[in-house]
Design a protein around this motif. Structure first.
Motif, mmCIF file in Angstrom:
data_model
loop_
_atom_site.group_PDB
_atom_site.id
_atom_site.type_symbol
_atom_site.label_atom_id
_atom_site.label_comp_id
_atom_site.label_asym_id
_atom_site.label_seq_id
_atom_site.Cartn_x
_atom_site.Cartn_y
_atom_site.Cartn_z
ATOM 1 N N LEU A 169 0.848 -1.183 0.000
ATOM 2 C CA LEU A 169 0.000 0.000 0.000
ATOM 3 C C LEU A 169 0.886 1.235 0.000
ATOM 4 O O LEU A 169 1.860 1.303 0.754
ATOM 5 N N VAL A 170 0.557 2.219 -0.850
ATOM 6 C CA VAL A 170 1.129 3.560 -0.734
ATOM 7 C C VAL A 170 0.032 4.416 -0.121
ATOM 8 O O VAL A 170 -1.006 4.643 -0.745
ATOM 9 N N ASP A 171 0.228 4.866 1.124
ATOM 10 C CA ASP A 171 -0.868 5.508 1.833
ATOM 11 C C ASP A 171 -1.014 6.982 1.440
ATOM 12 O O ASP A 171 -0.268 7.508 0.599
ATOM 13 N N GLU A 172 -1.983 7.660 2.037
ATOM 14 C CA GLU A 172 -2.296 9.044 1.663
ATOM 15 C C GLU A 172 -1.185 10.017 2.038
ATOM 16 O O GLU A 172 -1.152 11.144 1.531
ATOM 17 N N ASP A 173 -0.273 9.607 2.905
ATOM 18 C CA ASP A 173 0.870 10.436 3.271
ATOM 19 C C ASP A 173 2.115 10.096 2.458
ATOM 20 O O ASP A 173 3.191 10.640 2.711
ATOM 21 N N GLY A 174 1.958 9.166 1.507
ATOM 22 C CA GLY A 174 3.090 8.795 0.667
ATOM 23 C C GLY A 174 3.973 7.710 1.248
ATOM 24 O O GLY A 174 5.005 7.382 0.653
ATOM 25 N N ARG A 175 3.589 7.142 2.390
ATOM 26 C CA ARG A 175 4.372 6.034 2.948
ATOM 27 C C ARG A 175 4.125 4.766 2.139
ATOM 28 O O ARG A 175 2.988 4.463 1.774
ATOM 29 N N TRP A 176 5.187 4.013 1.901
ATOM 30 C CA TRP A 176 5.076 2.701 1.281
ATOM 31 C C TRP A 176 5.078 1.673 2.414
ATOM 32 O O TRP A 176 6.037 1.594 3.196
ATOM 33 N N LEU A 177 4.015 0.873 2.473
ATOM 34 C CA LEU A 177 3.863 -0.099 3.547
ATOM 35 C C LEU A 177 3.611 -1.474 2.970
ATOM 36 O O LEU A 177 2.794 -1.637 2.054
ATOM 37 N N LEU A 178 4.308 -2.469 3.497
ATOM 38 C CA LEU A 178 4.078 -3.849 3.106
ATOM 39 C C LEU A 178 3.401 -4.579 4.254
ATOM 40 O O LEU A 178 3.871 -4.535 5.392
ATOM 41 N N TYR A 179 2.294 -5.254 3.929
ATOM 42 C CA TYR A 179 1.560 -6.084 4.890
ATOM 43 C C TYR A 179 1.779 -7.549 4.512
ATOM 44 O O TYR A 179 1.927 -7.886 3.340
ATOM 45 N N TRP A 180 1.743 -8.425 5.512
ATOM 46 C CA TRP A 180 1.889 -9.853 5.238
ATOM 47 C C TRP A 180 1.441 -10.643 6.464
ATOM 48 O O TRP A 180 1.163 -10.084 7.523
#
Length: 347
Positions: A169-180
């Motif tokens: 996910l690239v969130d609304e603040d521009g953070r790139w986050l990986l979930y697993w």
């Protein structure tokens, strides 16, 4: 060319049972068919300069299966990401594996990102890798999958989680986050460096959902979607792969922050087993789950675009097809919770 990104990212797919014509008859143990059918779908919508949209989907299988469609109803095989069933580095890391699970396909900043997992059934010894490409068209001079290798690994000796089922996910603040995550202590997330697609230096692994009181702590397949001020965490509960006896189902919670805390419609935290069920088995469809969401671009028919849930399921009228792909319209209720409609196509 425009793309439906992973902001409601995933691609929609209804793969008809006919796609499973290449599969073998259902084995006595349905888990032996894990790599057949077209399970664990994700993907992108690509619109060309003439306004024509093509949908691409990646699914579990040897080398990662690719499919494409222009109408979300009929799908055709479109090759594979890897020539080998499993990249060499992953086979060395996970002896005995024979395919790739739960690929996550999305598009960001000029590249297609494909996170993928390699494991063996029931094992905590697993790895998540990353491959990137500039194009999904094999005829394009830019078409070349670049395997960047290991992102995160798990084992009983080193971690309390299982490194499968990735979702970016690239969130609304521009953070790139990986979930697993799958089973064990539940679902995790960590911040990713956009330059590499791998964890940021010093990134903290955070827990986002768990089922501490459920038998075997059965939770997996995270997928996060932003809608109208909230991040929605979709998860799958229970048995994914037991044919007619599968109990897989989709639950959801939401949060103002992409890293949580997530709560369900009753206010129960997802770290404590909370989750609002939005899709479960019916008389014909068994074990629907491992979902994503696809957004069709604006058109005459859908001026504001339209969202679709994509997931796999067993068809009681054709269990030999294993886990087929299915697309359903996704809408939002008055209080902001997602609702899932009927399949857009039925085999």
């Amino acid at each position: 060319m425009t793309h439906s990104l992973r902001r409601p990212p995933l691609v929609s797919i209804t793969i008809l049972a006919c796609f499973a014509a290449t599969t073998h008859a259902a084995e006595a143990d349905p888990r032996q068919g894990l790599l057949n059918g077209a399970a664990d779908p994700t993907g992108v919508a690509v619109t060309d300069d003439d306004g024509n949209t093509t949908y691409y989907v990646a699914a579990t299988g040897r080398g990662v299966k690719l499919l494409r469609s222009t109408d979300l109803k009929s799908w055709e095989p479109y090759g594979r990401v890897f020539d080998r069933a499993v990249p060499r580095w992953a086979r060395r890391a996970i002896p005995g594996t024979d395919g790739i699970w739960a690929p996550d396909l999305s598009y960001h900043d000029g590249l297609y990102y494909l996170y993928y997992s390699v494991s063996t059934f029931g094992s905590q010894k697993s790895v998540i890798g990353l491959a990137v490409n500039k194009s999904l068209d094999p005829e394009s001079p830019d078409y070349k999958w670049d395997d960047r290798g290991l992102v995160v690994a798990s084992s009983p000796e080193t971690t309390n989680f299982n490194a499968i089922d990735p979702a970016l996910l690239v969130d609304e603040d521009g953070r790139w986050l990986l979930y697993w995550g799958s089973y064990w202590t539940g679902l995790k997330a960590a911040e990713v460096d956009p330059a590499t697609g791998k964890f940021k230096e010093g990134a903290e692994i955070q827990a986002v959902a768990a089922r501490p009181d459920a038998p075997n702590r059965v939770i997996e397949a995270p997928y996060v979607l932003f809608n109208d001020g909230y991040y929605y965490l979709f998860v799958s509960w229970d048995s994914c792969c037991d044919g007619a006896d599968s109990t897989y189902r989709v639950a959801v919670g939401r949060s103002k922050d992409a890293l949580g805390p997530y709560v369900d419609a009753e206010g129960k935290p997802m770290l404590e087993g909370g989750g609002t069920i939005i899709l479960e088995s019916s008389e014909r469809w068994r074990g629907p789950g491992h979902n994503g969401v696809l957004t069709s671009p604006p058109s005459e028919e859908w001026p504001d675009g339209k969202q679709w849930m994509v997931h796999h399921t067993y068809d009681m009228q054709n269990l030999d097809a294993h886990r087929i792909l299915q697309v359903r319209p996704l809408t939002w209720g008055e209080e902001g919770w997602p609702k899932v409609g009927e399949p857009v196509a039925t085999p």
